[in-house]
Design a protein around this motif. Structure first.
Motif, PDB file in Angstrom:
ATOM      1  N   HIS A 168      -7.321   3.847  -4.614  1.00 23.32           N
ATOM      2  CA  HIS A 168      -8.336   4.091  -3.590  1.00 23.32           C
ATOM      3  C   HIS A 168      -8.347   2.951  -2.566  1.00 23.32           C
ATOM      4  CE1 HIS A 168     -12.363   5.541  -2.208  1.00 23.32           C
ATOM      5  NE2 HIS A 168     -12.534   4.262  -1.936  1.00 23.32           N
ATOM      6  N   ARG A 169      -8.281   1.754  -3.059  1.00 23.63           N
ATOM      7  CA  ARG A 169      -8.335   0.565  -2.191  1.00 23.63           C
ATOM      8  C   ARG A 169      -7.107   0.497  -1.287  1.00 23.63           C
ATOM      9  NH1 ARG A 169      -9.508  -3.311  -6.258  1.00 23.63           N
ATOM     10  NH2 ARG A 169      -7.263  -3.367  -6.600  1.00 23.63           N
ATOM     11  N   ASP A 170      -5.931   0.713  -1.848  1.00 21.12           N
ATOM     12  CA  ASP A 170      -4.693   0.557  -1.073  1.00 21.12           C
ATOM     13  C   ASP A 170      -4.456   1.730  -0.125  1.00 21.12           C
ATOM     14  OD1 ASP A 170      -4.275  -1.820  -2.356  1.00 21.12           O
ATOM     15  OD2 ASP A 170      -2.878  -1.017  -3.848  1.00 21.12           O
ATOM     16  N   TRP A 175     -11.163  -4.854   0.369  1.00 18.87           N
ATOM     17  CA  TRP A 175      -9.715  -4.880   0.127  1.00 18.87           C
ATOM     18  C   TRP A 175      -9.140  -6.253   0.394  1.00 18.87           C
ATOM     19  CZ3 TRP A 175      -5.846  -6.039   3.631  1.00 18.87           C
ATOM     20  CH2 TRP A 175      -4.538  -5.827   3.189  1.00 18.87           C
ATOM     21  N   TRP A 176      -9.692  -6.988   1.322  1.00 22.02           N
ATOM     22  CA  TRP A 176      -9.103  -8.251   1.756  1.00 22.02           C
ATOM     23  C   TRP A 176      -8.954  -9.246   0.620  1.00 22.02           C
ATOM     24  CZ3 TRP A 176      -6.280  -9.824   5.562  1.00 22.02           C
ATOM     25  CH2 TRP A 176      -6.133 -11.188   5.812  1.00 22.02           C
ATOM     26  N   ARG A 177      -9.924  -9.249  -0.301  1.00 23.71           N
ATOM     27  CA  ARG A 177      -9.865 -10.231  -1.391  1.00 23.71           C
ATOM     28  C   ARG A 177      -8.769  -9.893  -2.408  1.00 23.71           C
ATOM     29  NH1 ARG A 177     -15.392  -8.839  -4.834  1.00 23.71           N
ATOM     30  NH2 ARG A 177     -14.917  -6.620  -5.214  1.00 23.71           N
ATOM     31  N   SER A 178      -8.307  -8.647  -2.424  1.00 25.20           N
ATOM     32  CA  SER A 178      -7.243  -8.267  -3.373  1.00 25.20           C
ATOM     33  C   SER A 178      -5.978  -7.849  -2.641  1.00 25.20           C
ATOM     34  CB  SER A 178      -7.734  -7.123  -4.262  1.00 25.20           C
ATOM     35  OG  SER A 178      -8.096  -6.012  -3.483  1.00 25.20           O
ATOM     36  N   ARG A 179      -5.809  -8.321  -1.424  1.00 24.97           N
ATOM     37  CA  ARG A 179      -4.689  -7.877  -0.584  1.00 24.97           C
ATOM     38  C   ARG A 179      -3.334  -8.217  -1.171  1.00 24.97           C
ATOM     39  NH1 ARG A 179      -7.093 -12.327   1.286  1.00 24.97           N
ATOM     40  NH2 ARG A 179      -5.838 -14.114   1.980  1.00 24.97           N
ATOM     41  N   ARG A 180      -3.250  -9.287  -1.970  1.00 24.42           N
ATOM     42  CA  ARG A 180      -1.950  -9.697  -2.519  1.00 24.42           C
ATOM     43  C   ARG A 180      -1.425  -8.716  -3.568  1.00 24.42           C
ATOM     44  NH1 ARG A 180      -4.654 -14.551  -1.678  1.00 24.42           N
ATOM     45  NH2 ARG A 180      -3.543 -16.031  -0.318  1.00 24.42           N
ATOM     46  N   SER A 181      -2.305  -7.875  -4.091  1.00 23.57           N
ATOM     47  CA  SER A 181      -1.865  -6.893  -5.091  1.00 23.57           C
ATOM     48  C   SER A 181      -1.644  -5.512  -4.472  1.00 23.57           C
ATOM     49  CB  SER A 181      -2.896  -6.793  -6.219  1.00 23.57           C
ATOM     50  OG  SER A 181      -4.145  -6.338  -5.708  1.00 23.57           O
ATOM     51  N   PHE A 182      -1.532  -5.458  -3.150  1.00 26.31           N
ATOM     52  CA  PHE A 182      -1.353  -4.183  -2.463  1.00 26.31           C
ATOM     53  C   PHE A 182      -0.080  -3.492  -2.948  1.00 26.31           C
ATOM     54  CE2 PHE A 182       0.784  -1.794   0.909  1.00 26.31           C
ATOM     55  CZ  PHE A 182      -0.192  -0.849   1.209  1.00 26.31           C
ATOM     56  N   GLU A 183      -0.213  -2.178  -3.128  1.00 25.89           N
ATOM     57  CA  GLU A 183       0.929  -1.378  -3.568  1.00 25.89           C
ATOM     58  C   GLU A 183       0.841  -0.003  -2.913  1.00 25.89           C
ATOM     59  OE1 GLU A 183       3.124  -0.257  -7.798  1.00 25.89           O
ATOM     60  OE2 GLU A 183       0.953  -0.502  -7.733  1.00 25.89           O
ATOM     61  N   TRP A 184       1.967   0.466  -2.349  1.00 27.78           N
ATOM     62  CA  TRP A 184       1.993   1.764  -1.690  1.00 27.78           C
ATOM     63  C   TRP A 184       2.237   2.845  -2.721  1.00 27.78           C
ATOM     64  CZ3 TRP A 184       0.918   5.138   1.802  1.00 27.78           C
ATOM     65  CH2 TRP A 184       1.704   6.287   1.942  1.00 27.78           C
ATOM     66  N   ARG A 185       1.218   3.690  -2.925  1.00 27.39           N
ATOM     67  CA  ARG A 185       1.348   4.806  -3.851  1.00 27.39           C
ATOM     68  C   ARG A 185       0.570   5.995  -3.288  1.00 27.39           C
ATOM     69  NH1 ARG A 185       3.383   3.371  -8.815  1.00 27.39           N
ATOM     70  NH2 ARG A 185       2.835   5.424  -9.599  1.00 27.39           N
ATOM     71  N   LEU A 186       1.186   7.189  -3.307  1.00 27.53           N
ATOM     72  CA  LEU A 186       0.491   8.397  -2.874  1.00 27.53           C
ATOM     73  C   LEU A 186      -0.471   8.908  -3.937  1.00 27.53           C
ATOM     74  CD1 LEU A 186       3.340  10.433  -1.136  1.00 27.53           C
ATOM     75  CD2 LEU A 186       1.398   9.296  -0.036  1.00 27.53           C
ATOM     76  N   TRP A 187      -0.225   8.535  -5.175  1.00 28.69           N
ATOM     77  CA  TRP A 187      -1.020   9.027  -6.294  1.00 28.69           C
ATOM     78  C   TRP A 187      -1.280   7.879  -7.264  1.00 28.69           C
ATOM     79  CZ3 TRP A 187      -3.682  13.356  -6.607  1.00 28.69           C
ATOM     80  CH2 TRP A 187      -4.157  13.792  -7.843  1.00 28.69           C
ATOM     81  N   PRO A 188      -2.440   7.833  -7.916  1.00 26.72           N
ATOM     82  CA  PRO A 188      -2.702   6.734  -8.867  1.00 26.72           C
ATOM     83  C   PRO A 188      -1.679   6.704 -10.000  1.00 26.72           C
ATOM     84  CG  PRO A 188      -4.706   7.989  -8.407  1.00 26.72           C
ATOM     85  CD  PRO A 188      -3.578   8.747  -7.798  1.00 26.72           C
ATOM     86  N   ARG A 189      -1.422   5.526 -10.511  1.00 25.39           N
ATOM     87  CA  ARG A 189      -0.471   5.392 -11.615  1.00 25.39           C
ATOM     88  C   ARG A 189      -0.950   6.176 -12.842  1.00 25.39           C
ATOM     89  NH1 ARG A 189       3.392   1.521 -12.102  1.00 25.39           N
ATOM     90  NH2 ARG A 189       2.420   0.308 -10.434  1.00 25.39           N
ATOM     91  N   LYS A 190      -2.254   6.129 -13.080  1.00 24.37           N
ATOM     92  CA  LYS A 190      -2.866   6.894 -14.160  1.00 24.37           C
ATOM     93  C   LYS A 190      -4.202   7.422 -13.672  1.00 24.37           C
ATOM     94  CE  LYS A 190      -0.932   4.126 -17.968  1.00 24.37           C
ATOM     95  NZ  LYS A 190      -1.282   3.272 -19.143  1.00 24.37           N
ATOM     96  N   LEU A 191      -4.606   8.567 -14.207  1.00 25.24           N
ATOM     97  CA  LEU A 191      -5.910   9.124 -13.840  1.00 25.24           C
ATOM     98  C   LEU A 191      -6.999   8.496 -14.703  1.00 25.24           C
ATOM     99  CD1 LEU A 191      -5.155  12.886 -13.168  1.00 25.24           C
ATOM    100  CD2 LEU A 191      -5.742  11.107 -11.516  1.00 25.24           C
ATOM    101  N   GLN A 192      -7.139   7.200 -14.527  1.00 18.27           N
ATOM    102  CA  GLN A 192      -8.157   6.417 -15.208  1.00 18.27           C
ATOM    103  C   GLN A 192      -8.881   5.577 -14.160  1.00 18.27           C
ATOM    104  OE1 GLN A 192      -6.067   4.193 -18.185  1.00 18.27           O
ATOM    105  NE2 GLN A 192      -5.643   5.998 -19.454  1.00 18.27           N
ATOM    106  N   PRO A 193     -10.137   5.196 -14.431  1.00 18.91           N
ATOM    107  CA  PRO A 193     -10.927   4.497 -13.402  1.00 18.91           C
ATOM    108  C   PRO A 193     -10.230   3.296 -12.775  1.00 18.91           C
ATOM    109  CG  PRO A 193     -12.336   5.142 -15.215  1.00 18.91           C
ATOM    110  CD  PRO A 193     -10.940   5.500 -15.633  1.00 18.91           C
ATOM    111  N   GLY A 194      -9.589   2.452 -13.568  1.00 18.67           N
ATOM    112  CA  GLY A 194      -8.945   1.256 -13.022  1.00 18.67           C
ATOM    113  C   GLY A 194      -7.837   1.575 -12.027  1.00 18.67           C
TER     114      GLY A 194
END
Length: 355
Positions: A170-172, A145-164
């Protein structure tokens, strides 16, 4: 870093559903005292050694091998019998519910699923190894997670049910509940691999593990259970009577478990052993134990949120539900991506050779 990511993803894809199952069943068990809605479940606890002795004597005559007395969490006595049978008894001695198998009571089979996966000792070992793997997931996931910490976003559920989007969620989410997950995995694994935990804590002193109960001489007639409980209460007047265990084989003693005010474990570690005639054989007082034993005693109440009040229980609930999301969605996205790739390879048109 690529190797670390590869190991994290493949391991999660393989045991993610197991961790999700443990998270779900553990969360349900956290609130066991709230959803058992039997008559007497909410009764205030009234502790009288003579009355407890009377109830215990009748229960032993009916085949009880262990009686766990009513508590603030559940105002019923829990009678355990051979073959998974048992009963809940109200504090006045009347039966609130009885069963012949653990399958008759959801809290019993959910407990067995969470601890043993319906597979006894082997299942318990699997859950222990899953806990060790969970510790590795928390550590490696935090590093990734540390390498992508600048893109952290608080979400209870994924924006879309797609792998990306699932990977990002999952990371956040994982980093948010990482301390609680680590606490859950460490305490759960330490309880299963208790000998390893005791060895790691040996610099702090000896533990109570491995101490055998004293030998008890055979005696005729019913045991004076009420006298045992009264003697225990006189020995530790500030402690709560929590459990009475009946000898399972010749030469084994009766044991009375109590909880002193400083103990975190719901059923306490204060144990008094009696023979069948009511003679006190030995007293195990955790107040005289070392620092290592004190640490080990904290594992279960922390794991099951038996301390810290409602706030800590809600935090551990968030940890359990978070583990359900992390494990199930990670497994789904991991295999969904691979299935799609396989279909894409199959669907690619083959080149037509030139005429």
């Amino acid at each position: 870093m690529k190797l670390l990511s590869l190991i994290h993803r493949w391991a999660g894809g393989l045991i993610g559903l197991l961790l999700a199952l443990l998270g779900l069943t553990g969360t349900i068990l956290l609130w066991e005292g709230e959803w058992i809605s039997l008559p007497g479940a909410g009764d205030p606890v009234v502790e009288r050694a003579a009355q407890l002795g009377s109830v215990s004597t009748r229960a032993i005559a009916d085949g009880a091998t262990r009686i766990t007395f009513a508590s603030e969490e559940l105002g019923l006595h829990h009678l355990a019998m051979e073959g998974g049978a048992g009963a809940y008894v109200r504090q006045d001695g009347s039966v609130s519910a009885a069963w012949s198998s653990m399958w008759d009571r959801p809290e019993l089979w959910i407990f067995d699923l969470h601890h043993h996966l319906f597979a006894g000792h082997q299942g318990e070992l699997i859950t222990g190894y899953a806990g060790l793997a969970g510790m590795v997931f928390v550590i490696t996931g935090s590093i990734l997670w540390w390498r992508s910490r600048r893109s952290f976003e608080w979400r209870l559920w994924p924006r879309k049910l797609q792998p990306g989007p699932i990977v990002r969620h999952h990371r956040d989410l994982g980093i948010l509940i990482a301390p609680l997950l680590l606490l859950t995995f460490v305490t759960g694994s330490a309880m299963i691999f208790n000998e390893v935990a005791a060895s790691l804590l040996s610099p702090l002193g000896q533990t109570e593990r491995g101490a055998k109960p004293p030998e008890a001489a055979p005696s005729a007639g019913p045991a004076p259970v009420a006298a045992m409980l009264t003697a225990a209460k006189q020995r530790f007047p500030a402690a709560a009577l929590r459990r009475l265990t009946v000898p399972s084989k010749p030469g084994a003693p009766y044991s009375v478990r109590m909880r002193q005010p400083f103990e975190w474990t719901p059923n306490g570690r204060t144990t008094l052993y009696f023979d069948g005639a009511g003679k006190l054989l030995r007293v195990d007082d955790p107040a005289k134990a070392g620092a290592a034993a004190d640490v080990i005693e904290k594992f279960y109440p922390l794991h099951a949120a038996k301390v810290g009040g409602l706030a800590f229980k809600l935090l551990m609930t968030m940890s359990g539900l978070g583990l359900v999301l992390l494990g199930s969605l990670a497994t789904w996205s991991f295999w969904f991506r691979r299935i799609n790739r396989s279909r894409s390879r199959v669907a690619l048109p083959r080149p037509v050779p030139a005429g």
